[in-house]
Design a protein around this motif. Sequence first.
Motif, PDB file in Angstrom:
ATOM      1  N   ASP A   8     -44.465  44.261  36.537  1.00 37.77           N
ATOM      2  CA  ASP A   8     -44.587  45.521  37.283  1.00 37.77           C
ATOM      3  C   ASP A   8     -44.284  46.720  36.398  1.00 37.77           C
ATOM      4  O   ASP A   8     -44.942  47.772  36.485  1.00 37.77           O
ATOM      5  N   HIS A   9     -43.266  46.577  35.549  1.00 37.73           N
ATOM      6  CA  HIS A   9     -42.880  47.674  34.655  1.00 37.73           C
ATOM      7  C   HIS A   9     -44.015  48.010  33.691  1.00 37.73           C
ATOM      8  O   HIS A   9     -44.350  49.199  33.506  1.00 37.73           O
ATOM      9  N   TRP A  13     -46.234  51.398  33.480  1.00 36.49           N
ATOM     10  CA  TRP A  13     -46.254  52.136  32.204  1.00 36.49           C
ATOM     11  C   TRP A  13     -47.670  52.420  31.770  1.00 36.49           C
ATOM     12  O   TRP A  13     -47.990  53.534  31.324  1.00 36.49           O
TER      13      TRP A  13
END
Length: 259
Positions: A8-9, A13
């Motif tokens: 998810d990060h 990003w």
Amino acid sequence: MKTEAVIDHITGWLEEYCARAGTKGFVVGVSGGIDSAVSSALAARTGLPTLVVEMPIHQGRDQVSRARDHIAMLKARHAAVDGVEVELTDVFDSLVTALPGEPQGAAREMALVNTRARLRMTTLYYLAGQHGRLVVGTGNKVEDFGVGFFTKYGDGGVDLSPIADLMKSEVYEIGRALGVNDAILGAPPTDGLWGDSRTDEDQIGASYPELEWAMTYDGDDAALTGRQAEVMAIYRRLNRANQHKMVPIPVCEIPDSLR
């Protein structure tokens, strides 16, 4: 590693970087290997337009089939994904004929290996420019910041690097969570630049688990076993030799007194 949270990060990003850059999406080259499969799957996961490109140059049939299957899988899962195959073998062969130098020799062979990677980079940037997109890098942490196992201005020529802070083992973990094909997950890592079956381990002399260990080892060298000492020597030699790939381009600064 909190795998789903990392996925998810990275996805967020990529979305944020694309928005800040004012671009329309991504272009990713795929080779049939785990790093490009994960990078392209992460880009596709953003929902932004993603062009996945396969660029064979005297490529092994199994590498081509893995790349094609991966592109088909991404297209089936993500509406904004498109795929294209750009056959570069004839282009490469014509360039080889035009380039000066002895037709054989280790130095020329290595130069031509790197030329393959740079020809692919040129293709990706052509497509990115045509579509107003960013070129997504596929290098992992061991390759990019450990042993420098990439081609300068080849696969190292990218706009952003989503997996460059992940060890190879972590890339595999992300790949399994993303549903990357078993054929890719089980394939021996290779840069696919030689037109034969040699693997990354064949070229480097150490496996990725061994290199990860060497990259993070902070103990006493006197405690190393024979193989550990050999791996550490390989890692340190490559890290030292390839620093020119890992640091910013040196700029000769002119003193104010000379202006």
